[in-house]
Design a protein around this motif. Structure first.
Motif, short mmCIF file in Angstrom:
data_model
loop_
_atom_site.label_atom_id
_atom_site.label_comp_id
_atom_site.label_asym_id
_atom_site.label_seq_id
_atom_site.Cartn_x
_atom_site.Cartn_y
_atom_site.Cartn_z
N ILE A 160 43.98 43.95 51.24
CA ILE A 160 44.75 43.02 52.08
C ILE A 160 44.96 41.70 51.34
O ILE A 160 46.05 41.11 51.40
CB ILE A 160 44.04 42.78 53.43
N MET A 161 43.93 41.22 50.66
CA MET A 161 44.08 40.00 49.87
C MET A 161 45.13 40.20 48.77
O MET A 161 45.95 39.31 48.52
CB MET A 161 42.73 39.61 49.25
N GLY A 162 45.10 41.35 48.15
CA GLY A 162 46.11 41.65 47.13
C GLY A 162 47.50 41.70 47.72
O GLY A 162 48.47 41.25 47.09
N LEU A 163 47.61 42.24 48.94
CA LEU A 163 48.91 42.32 49.62
C LEU A 163 49.46 40.93 49.92
O LEU A 163 50.65 40.67 49.75
CB LEU A 163 48.77 43.13 50.90
N VAL A 164 48.58 40.04 50.38
CA VAL A 164 49.00 38.66 50.66
C VAL A 164 49.50 37.99 49.37
O VAL A 164 50.55 37.34 49.36
CB VAL A 164 47.84 37.84 51.27
N GLY A 165 48.76 38.19 48.29
CA GLY A 165 49.19 37.64 47.00
C GLY A 165 50.52 38.22 46.55
O GLY A 165 51.37 37.51 45.98
N LEU A 166 50.72 39.50 46.83
CA LEU A 166 51.97 40.17 46.47
C LEU A 166 53.15 39.56 47.22
O LEU A 166 54.23 39.34 46.65
CB LEU A 166 51.85 41.66 46.78
N ILE A 167 52.95 39.29 48.51
CA ILE A 167 54.01 38.69 49.32
C ILE A 167 54.36 37.30 48.82
O ILE A 167 55.54 36.94 48.69
CB ILE A 167 53.58 38.64 50.80
N VAL A 168 53.32 36.52 48.51
CA VAL A 168 53.54 35.17 48.00
C VAL A 168 54.32 35.20 46.68
O VAL A 168 55.28 34.44 46.47
CB VAL A 168 52.20 34.43 47.80
N ALA A 169 53.93 36.11 45.78
CA ALA A 169 54.62 36.23 44.49
C ALA A 169 56.06 36.67 44.67
O ALA A 169 56.96 36.20 43.97
CB ALA A 169 53.86 37.22 43.59
N SER A 170 56.29 37.59 45.61
CA SER A 170 57.65 38.06 45.87
C SER A 170 58.53 36.93 46.39
O SER A 170 59.70 36.79 45.98
CB SER A 170 57.63 39.22 46.87
N LEU A 171 57.99 36.13 47.30
CA LEU A 171 58.75 35.00 47.85
C LEU A 171 59.02 33.96 46.76
O LEU A 171 60.12 33.40 46.69
CB LEU A 171 57.98 34.36 49.01
N ALA A 172 58.02 33.73 45.91
CA ALA A 172 58.20 32.76 44.83
C ALA A 172 59.29 33.21 43.87
O ALA A 172 60.07 32.39 43.35
CB ALA A 172 56.88 32.56 44.08
N ASN A 173 59.38 34.52 43.65
CA ASN A 173 60.36 35.01 42.69
C ASN A 173 61.78 34.96 43.22
O ASN A 173 62.74 35.14 42.46
CB ASN A 173 60.02 36.45 42.28
N ILE A 174 61.94 34.72 44.52
CA ILE A 174 63.28 34.50 45.05
C ILE A 174 63.88 33.25 44.41
O ILE A 174 65.09 33.18 44.15
CB ILE A 174 63.24 34.35 46.59
N TRP A 175 63.02 32.28 44.13
CA TRP A 175 63.47 31.04 43.51
C TRP A 175 63.47 31.14 41.99
O TRP A 175 64.39 30.67 41.32
CB TRP A 175 62.57 29.87 43.95
N PHE A 176 62.42 31.76 41.41
CA PHE A 176 62.32 31.82 39.96
C PHE A 176 63.27 32.83 39.32
O PHE A 176 63.72 32.64 38.19
CB PHE A 176 60.88 32.14 39.54
N GLN A 177 63.53 33.93 40.05
CA GLN A 177 64.40 35.00 39.53
C GLN A 177 63.94 35.47 38.15
O GLN A 177 64.73 35.65 37.22
CB GLN A 177 65.85 34.50 39.45
N SER A 178 62.63 35.68 38.02
CA SER A 178 62.05 36.12 36.75
C SER A 178 61.95 37.64 36.72
O SER A 178 61.31 38.24 37.60
CB SER A 178 60.67 35.49 36.56
#
Length: 249
Positions: A160-178
């Motif tokens: 679950i902690m990994g899933l939360v981190g995954l969601i945060v990273a996915s949202l961040a990449n909306i801006w970074f487009q990396s």
């Protein structure tokens, strides 16, 4: 979640007690198999409904216009499944079993609308290949979760902690487009939902063993919610794998 212990008697106990326990074990096994079959049937039917709705919506002029051109309606379609998940989770005790079933089917249908974009981005052949690869992986992982004797409850928090981190990273990449970050998110996503498939299967099994003497209506609800968890594991694993295996039009 409390751990269920097998109440089998030892050889030092009476043969009469042994016969009674064996009969009880057989009854438990039969009930568990029926429960798991119901869970898998719900889950598979939900995936099938999602796929049919996604294909039909992507093949319509209206669907292509809505999902390609954006706008408020597109975001309503994308976010609407989340609303039904919240209703199912927070309204579990108040909803009747038929109402919970309706929510599940509605959720699967809305997910089909939301996922229709994959048919506008990837080739049909690569979608089919990824689907069958996901199905094979899911079957093997779920079998491990069902048959393993190891207690997997400890890995639940980690996943679950990994899933939360995954969601945060996915949202961040909306801006970074990396593209690199996207590759990492997809790889980690496959691993997390593979682990959740094993974990959720064991939790569904353990939940039944704890509730087998409870009201049948509540067990029916548990089957629907278990199917929802496995559905989400399958769909997410499929989408992350598609980012690796999918060929774009």
């Amino acid at each position: 979640m409390a751990q269920w212990s097998d109440p089998r008697v030892t050889g030092t106990q009476s043969s009469l007690a042994g016969v009674g326990t064996h009969a009880g074990d057989v009854a438990i096994d039969a009930g568990l198999r029926a429960h798991m079959l119901k869970v898998y049937n719900y889950m598979a039917s939900g995936v099938l409904l999602t796929g049919i709705v996604a294909m039909l919506f992507a093949g319509s002029a209206f669907g292509q216009d809505v999902m390609s051109n954006g706008g408020i309606l597109r975001w309503v379609i994308i976010l609407s499944p989340l609303a039904l998940i919240l209703v199912m989770n927070f309204g579990l005790n108040k909803l009747s079993t038929p109402a919970l079933q309706a929510c599940f089917w509605g959720f699967a249908g809305l997910m089909g609308l939301s996922m229709s974009t994959i048919f506008l981005v990837y080739t049909g052949a690569s979608i089919a290949t990824t689907f069958f690869a996901t199905a094979a992986a899911f079957a093997g992982l779920s079998l491990v979760g069902y048959t393993t004797k190891k207690d997997l409850s400890g890995i639940g928090t980690f996943l679950i902690m990994g899933l939360v981190g995954l969601i945060v990273a996915s949202l961040a990449n909306i801006w970074f487009q990396s593209s690199t970050l996207q590759w990492v998110v997809s790889a980690v996503g496959v691993l997390i939902f593979a682990g959740l498939t094993v974990y959720d299967t064991q939790m569904i099994k353990n939940t039944y063993l704890q509730l087998r003497n409870s009201d049948s209506d509540f067990i029916g609800k548990a089957a629907i919610m278990g199917a929802l968890n496995l559905y989400l594991d399958f769909i997410n694993m499929f989408q992350f794998l598609l980012s690796f295996m999918g060929n774009r039009d």
